[in-house]
Design an enzyme around this catalytic site. Structure first.
Site, PDB file in Angstrom:
ATOM      1  N   LYS A  73       0.819  -1.207   0.000  1.00  0.00           N
ATOM      2  CA  LYS A  73       0.000   0.000   0.000  1.00  0.00           C
ATOM      3  C   LYS A  73       0.852   1.256   0.000  1.00  0.00           C
ATOM      4  O   LYS A  73       0.541   2.214  -0.695  1.00  0.00           O
ATOM      5  CB  LYS A  73      -0.970   0.005   1.182  1.00  0.00           C
ATOM      6  CG  LYS A  73      -2.007  -1.077   1.027  1.00  0.00           C
ATOM      7  CD  LYS A  73      -3.325  -0.791   1.695  1.00  0.00           C
ATOM      8  CE  LYS A  73      -4.289  -1.902   1.319  1.00  0.00           C
ATOM      9  NZ  LYS A  73      -5.253  -2.250   2.310  1.00  0.00           N
ATOM     10  N   LYS A 113      -8.819 -12.474 -10.132  1.00  0.00           N
ATOM     11  CA  LYS A 113      -9.242 -13.045  -8.853  1.00  0.00           C
ATOM     12  C   LYS A 113     -10.442 -12.254  -8.337  1.00  0.00           C
ATOM     13  O   LYS A 113     -10.432 -11.018  -8.364  1.00  0.00           O
ATOM     14  CB  LYS A 113      -8.069 -12.936  -7.871  1.00  0.00           C
ATOM     15  CG  LYS A 113      -8.423 -13.355  -6.456  1.00  0.00           C
ATOM     16  CD  LYS A 113      -7.248 -13.150  -5.499  1.00  0.00           C
ATOM     17  CE  LYS A 113      -7.606 -13.596  -4.101  1.00  0.00           C
ATOM     18  NZ  LYS A 113      -7.655 -12.634  -3.074  1.00  0.00           N
ATOM     19  N   LYS A 172     -13.235  -7.760  -3.543  1.00  0.00           N
ATOM     20  CA  LYS A 172     -14.036  -6.544  -3.430  1.00  0.00           C
ATOM     21  C   LYS A 172     -13.267  -5.348  -3.987  1.00  0.00           C
ATOM     22  O   LYS A 172     -13.850  -4.416  -4.495  1.00  0.00           O
ATOM     23  CB  LYS A 172     -14.529  -6.295  -2.015  1.00  0.00           C
ATOM     24  CG  LYS A 172     -13.447  -6.194  -0.977  1.00  0.00           C
ATOM     25  CD  LYS A 172     -14.052  -6.056   0.409  1.00  0.00           C
ATOM     26  CE  LYS A 172     -12.988  -6.173   1.479  1.00  0.00           C
ATOM     27  NZ  LYS A 172     -12.683  -7.554   1.894  1.00  0.00           N
TER      28      LYS A 172
HETATM   29  P1  ADP Z   1     -11.155  -9.418  -0.839  1.00  0.00           P
HETATM   30  O1  ADP Z   1     -10.053  -9.819  -1.797  1.00  0.00           O
HETATM   31  O2  ADP Z   1     -12.488  -9.397  -1.483  1.00  0.00           O
HETATM   32  O3  ADP Z   1     -10.830  -8.125  -0.125  1.00  0.00           O
HETATM   33  P2  ADP Z   1     -10.359 -10.652   1.641  1.00  0.00           P
HETATM   34  O4  ADP Z   1      -8.936 -10.327   1.329  1.00  0.00           O
HETATM   35  O5  ADP Z   1     -11.055  -9.877   2.712  1.00  0.00           O
HETATM   36  O6  ADP Z   1     -11.204 -10.543   0.279  1.00  0.00           O
HETATM   37  O7  ADP Z   1     -10.453 -12.195   1.919  1.00  0.00           O
HETATM   38  C1  ADP Z   1     -11.151 -12.817   2.979  1.00  0.00           C
HETATM   39  C2  ADP Z   1     -10.938 -14.316   2.847  1.00  0.00           C
HETATM   40  O8  ADP Z   1     -11.501 -14.812   1.624  1.00  0.00           O
HETATM   41  C3  ADP Z   1      -9.462 -14.723   2.821  1.00  0.00           C
HETATM   42  O9  ADP Z   1      -9.330 -15.927   3.553  1.00  0.00           O
HETATM   43  C4  ADP Z   1      -9.166 -14.970   1.349  1.00  0.00           C
HETATM   44  O10 ADP Z   1      -8.128 -15.908   1.181  1.00  0.00           O
HETATM   45  C5  ADP Z   1     -10.509 -15.475   0.827  1.00  0.00           C
HETATM   46  N1  ADP Z   1     -10.702 -15.056  -0.563  1.00  0.00           N
HETATM   47  C6  ADP Z   1     -10.875 -13.789  -1.003  1.00  0.00           C
HETATM   48  N2  ADP Z   1     -11.047 -13.747  -2.339  1.00  0.00           N
HETATM   49  C7  ADP Z   1     -10.952 -15.021  -2.776  1.00  0.00           C
HETATM   50  C8  ADP Z   1     -11.022 -15.651  -4.074  1.00  0.00           C
HETATM   51  N3  ADP Z   1     -11.244 -14.938  -5.165  1.00  0.00           N
HETATM   52  N4  ADP Z   1     -10.887 -16.976  -4.138  1.00  0.00           N
HETATM   53  C9  ADP Z   1     -10.680 -17.711  -3.013  1.00  0.00           C
HETATM   54  N5  ADP Z   1     -10.595 -17.202  -1.783  1.00  0.00           N
HETATM   55  C10 ADP Z   1     -10.725 -15.873  -1.637  1.00  0.00           C
END
Ligand code: ADP
Ligand code: TRP
Length: 323
Positions: free
Chosen positions: A113, A193, A196
């Site tokens: 970041k 991937k 959010k």
């Molecule tokens: P985001 O990428 O939407 O911000 P987070 O980083 O908050 O999601 O991830 C929360 C959990 O969900 C973590 O354990 C992460 O490994 C899993 N996760 C997030 N996106 C994916 C994805 N596209 N495929 C598989 N697991 C995911």
């Protein structure tokens, strides 16, 4: 009995990637009688990027409702809101006095970041120490996390070992991480991937019409309807196969290869499969979201149980450090 702990940040409604990659495997682990699971909603961590109070409260409920809808048994396990045991902030202070500043500067979460010129607040910088406190406060044995969190668990282990060694006492349990190398990466509507941050996610809890719109927005190429298509390079198939049975997958594969099967057909099939797969969870999620006092009482129950574990641990730390 192995104590398993993990947190999900409350910065949105969990999407299909979070559900397949984190929630479902974690609920599965909690069903194993050899485990005791503590899952929490990391609302303190969310303040590093989300400042809106109403959005945070809403998201805490959405994440709680998701865990419950996916069958986390809160009689046997613990589901709670991180901030409801504020003692974690006290432990964060103690730990931060043992955490090397130079080492913290090397944390990926902060480096990525700050190198991208984002607004880096001190909370983001000390984020891994709060995470270490989350883990150590509950005598955690195992932390199931995604690869991106591995470094944070290493910091946590180092802190626990350093403090235990310094005071020549087993104050902290040294946790292990559990990273499922096989863990699926769920692709988003644009093929990257699902995240959010990319706004390419599928929220499975949307009302049918809106859900359909999102599924229909999955990006595909312009191969004409009649032409055979390569199932292995298209986004719709990539998501479909994560939910489908082997027969359903084989069936869609052969339809794509045969031609006269358009992306629209596949999207409709995916939309219907999401509704069918998550029928019960969609209903349960909305039942919880429509009964906030039930949600709050579930979180309160978790808070009480979490505090019972946390206080003696914190007592050990205060004692040994002379507070
Ligand atoms: P985001 O990428 O939407 O911000 P987070 O980083 O908050 O999601 O991830 C929360 C959990 O969900 C973590 O354990 C992460 O490994 C899993 N996760 C997030 N996106 C994916 C994805 N596209 N495929 C598989 N697991 C995911
Ligand atoms: N940092 C984790 C994430 O973004 C969430 C989290 C906070 C966590 N505290 C934790 C995960 C403790 C495991 C253990 O995904």
């Amino acid at each position: 009995m192995s104590r398993i702990l993990t947190g999900i940040q409350s910065s949105n409604i969990p999407h299909l990637g979070n559900i397949l990659g984190a929630v479902q495997p974690a609920v599965q682990l909690s069903h194993d009688k050899a485990n005791h699971a503590i899952y929490f909603i990391a609302d303190l961590h969310s303040l590093t990027s989300q400042r809106d109070a109403a959005a945070r409260r809403e998201s805490v409920h959405a994440v709680a409702a998701t865990w419950l809808a996916f069958g986390l048994d809160t009689q046997r396990n613990i589901l709670f809101r991180q901030s409801s045991v504020p003692e974690v902030c006290e432990l964060t202070w103690y730990l931060s006095c043992f955490m090397s500043f130079q080492r913290l500067q090397l944390a990926h979460s902060f480096k990525d970041k700050s190198e991208n010129g984002a607004d880096v607040n001190t909370g983001l910088f000390t984020y891994p120490v709060l995470m270490a406190a989350d883990i150590l406060l509950y005598d955690t044995n195992v932390v199931p996390v995604g690869k991106d969190q591995k470094q944070h668990i290493e910091f946590t282990r180092d802190l626990a070992e350093r403090i235990n060694h310094y005071y020549q006492k087993e104050i902290f349990v040294v946790p292990e991480h559990r990273i499922d190398e096989e863990v699926m990466v769920v692709p988003g509507t644009d093929g990257r991937k699902m995240s959010k941050s990319y706004n390419n996610f599928i929220n499975i809890f949307l009302p049918e019409k809106e859900l359909k719109k999102v599924v229909m927005s999955i990006e595909t190429d312009s191969t004409p309807l009649e032409a055979p298509k390569d199932p292995d390079t298209n986004n719709v198939f990539a998501i479909y196969r994560l939910l489908a049975t082997p027969e359903q997958t084989a069936d869609m594969r052969s339809k794509f290869l045969a031609g006269n099967y358009g992306y629209g057909h596949a999207k409709t099939a995916l939309f219907e499969l999401i509704l069918e797969t998550y029928h019960t969870q969609r209903e349960a999620y909305h039942n919880f979201m429509n009964d906030r006092s039930l949600l709050e009482s579930e979180l309160k129950k978790g808070e009480n149980k979490a505090r019972e574990i946390a206080l003696p641990v914190l007592g050990r730390v205060r004692e040994v450090m002379g507070f």
